[in-house]
Enzyme design. Structure first.
Site, PDB file in Angstrom:
ATOM      1  N   SER B  45       0.870  -1.167   0.000  1.00 42.58           N
ATOM      2  CA  SER B  45       0.000   0.000   0.000  1.00 42.58           C
ATOM      3  C   SER B  45       0.910   1.220   0.000  1.00 42.58           C
ATOM      4  O   SER B  45       1.836   1.307   0.807  1.00 42.58           O
ATOM      5  CB  SER B  45      -0.926  -0.009   1.212  1.00 42.58           C
ATOM      6  N   GLU B  46       0.642   2.140  -0.920  1.00 42.10           N
ATOM      7  CA  GLU B  46       1.640   3.176  -1.222  1.00 42.10           C
ATOM      8  C   GLU B  46       1.865   4.178  -0.102  1.00 42.10           C
ATOM      9  O   GLU B  46       2.819   4.949  -0.146  1.00 42.10           O
ATOM     10  CB  GLU B  46       1.296   3.886  -2.536  1.00 42.10           C
ATOM     11  N   ASN B  47       1.015   4.167   0.917  1.00 42.59           N
ATOM     12  CA  ASN B  47       1.295   5.053   2.046  1.00 42.59           C
ATOM     13  C   ASN B  47       2.413   4.503   2.930  1.00 42.59           C
ATOM     14  O   ASN B  47       2.873   5.199   3.834  1.00 42.59           O
ATOM     15  CB  ASN B  47       0.031   5.302   2.870  1.00 42.59           C
TER      16      ASN B  47
END
Lengths: 232, 217
Positions: B45-47
């Site tokens: 997840s890119e966060n």
């Protein structure tokens, strides 16, 4: 070197209207809650805020938007905030939307002494308008410039008085890059300890990037989307 | 016609052993519920997490542990957290093998639009532009038509683009399509959906070769 300041008031000294600020966090995760409250108290206006998101209507940067303290936002995603959308569509608020990875890298570049870099993200879209395009390995890339700020304001889980920081979970996000890119970087932490108490092998941000650090208090740590499985 | 969960279930059949996968918000998130047996994948997840697990058990949710949709999640054994620059290094550097994301429109040259409706809705692109510009493998999960019944599978996108020439495969409630030189190649039909129905719902050029099999779910 001791970077400790007594409280949020001392940490935010020198922040003035019209300045450019970076604020760490993704959504409401890892945002500098204490410092945002202080910015509301200081009533500084005409701010340019570089932050991935703009909070929600009644928390995070939404608090500054409500009081019209922000002139311009540089962000990647601003959904979940009606007041933001209203101010943007009415033209009251200038908004520069840039891809999330480009935003992160522009902050990193600003802190790392790299004035600009090429990225494939945004090529052929509105984001590329006015930007230099150059091909590498047969693929077009656009030139993105570095970002810096008068003050970068970050939030960490733990920190020591030398300014070394440790983040927890996904609350690191933009904080480490923004810490690097502030002319003055303020770090607020949930737990402030003495030098030597953090394991040097496990520090995420080196104290050299931090000018002021203080023990935060009263963290609300609001959850934006509470998703759970039932017990059993 | 497929439900949103069934679209996710069909996309999950594309997963390959050893892949790192980024799932977008909405239907793509559901793909994690249908990983085929014997397939070992890890979700990014890119966060800032690799090794994302399911939603937490009620009462154990942690404000410092969320996905890119700002939902509370868990970290599986072997998970790792990292900052946003590192996260997008994984994405731009093509260390992530598959990206699944939603779209408002897709065009037959592989363009995708999913971040803005001028004058009406501006939420921002988040990480979508970085993801589509870099991923070797992009699958779009979407409904074939909008609420008014108009096709979202187009000759040309009318909305501001997220990326150009990047979409390879599309799974909708009606069909599986591949983006090829001449247009959208029809690969599979949703159970009970005819080729004619798909043709009617597709504004772009639809390429139909031979008998089109029904999806197996």
């Amino acid at each position: 070197m001791n970077k400790k300041v007594a409280n949020v008031e001392e940490a935010c000294q020198g922040i003035e209207s019209g300045m450019t600020l970076m604020l760490g966090g993704f959504g409401l995760c890892g945002i500098p809650e204490n410092s945002i409250s202080e910015l509301v108290n200081l009533n500084v206006t005409g701010l340019t805020c570089i932050s991935n998101n703009a909070g929600v209507d009644d928390f995070g940067l939404g608090l500054l938007l409500q009081k019209k303290q922000i002139k311009k936002m540089i962000s990647s995603y601003v959904g979940e905030n009606d007041e933001f959308e209203r101010q943007m569509l009415s033209g009251e608020l200038e908004v520069d939307l840039i891809p999330q990875g480009s935003l992160a890298e522009r902050c990193r570049a600003g802190g790392a002494g790299i004035p600009a870099f090429y990225t494939p993200a945004g090529y052929g879209t509105e984001v590329a308008e006015g930007k230099e395009v150059r091909e590498f390995n047969g693929k077009p890339h656009i030139l993105e410039s570095a970002l810096t700020a008068d003050f970068a304001i970050v939030k960490a889980w733990k920190g020591d008085t030398a300014g070394n920081l440790v983040f927890k979970g996904t609350a690191g996000n933009f904080n480490p890059m923004m810490a690097m890119a502030g002319k003055i970087t303020i770090a607020e932490v949930e737990e402030l300890v003495e030098p030597g108490e953090l394991n040097p092998n496990e520090i995420h941000t080196a104290g050299i990037f931090v000018q002021r650090i203080f023990q935060g208090k009263g963290y609300e740590k609001r959850i934006e989307q509470r998703t759970v499985r039932p017990k059993n | 016609m497929l439900s949103k969960s069934q679209i996710a279930q069909r996309i999950a059949q594309e997963l390959q052993n050893g892949w790192y996968v980024n799932l977008g918000i909405g239907i793509p998130t559901l793909v994690a519920n249908y990983i085929p047996e014997g397939i070992d994948v890890e979700f990014q997840s890119e966060n800032g997490i690799l090794g994302m697990g399911p939603f937490p058990v009620e009462g154990t949710e942690d404000a410092d542990l969320i996905n890119a949709g700002k939902q509370t999640i868990t970290a599986l054994p072997g998970a790792v957290f990292f900052d946003s620059a590192t996260s997008f290094a994984m994405i731009r550097g093509q260390h992530v093998q598959l990206t699944v994301l939603g779209a408002m429109e897709v065009s037959q040259n592989g363009d995708i639009a999913n971040w803005k409706i001028p004058g009406k809705m501006v939420k921002g692109m988040g990480g979508a532009m970085d993801l589509v510009a870099s991923a070797e493998n992009i699958i779009v999960a979407m409904m074939h038509t909008n609420r008014a019944g108009a096709s979202k599978i187009l000759k040309n996108c009318s909305l501001p683009l997220t990326g150009v020439g990047c979409v390879k495969k599309i799974v909708t409630n009606l069909a599986v399509l591949e983006v090829v030189k001449e247009g959208f190649k029809l690969i599979e039909r949703a159970p009970g959906v005819s080729v004619e129905e798909i043709q009617q719902a597709t504004e772009g050029d639809l390429i139909i070769e031979g008998d089109i099999p029904e999806m197996k779910l």
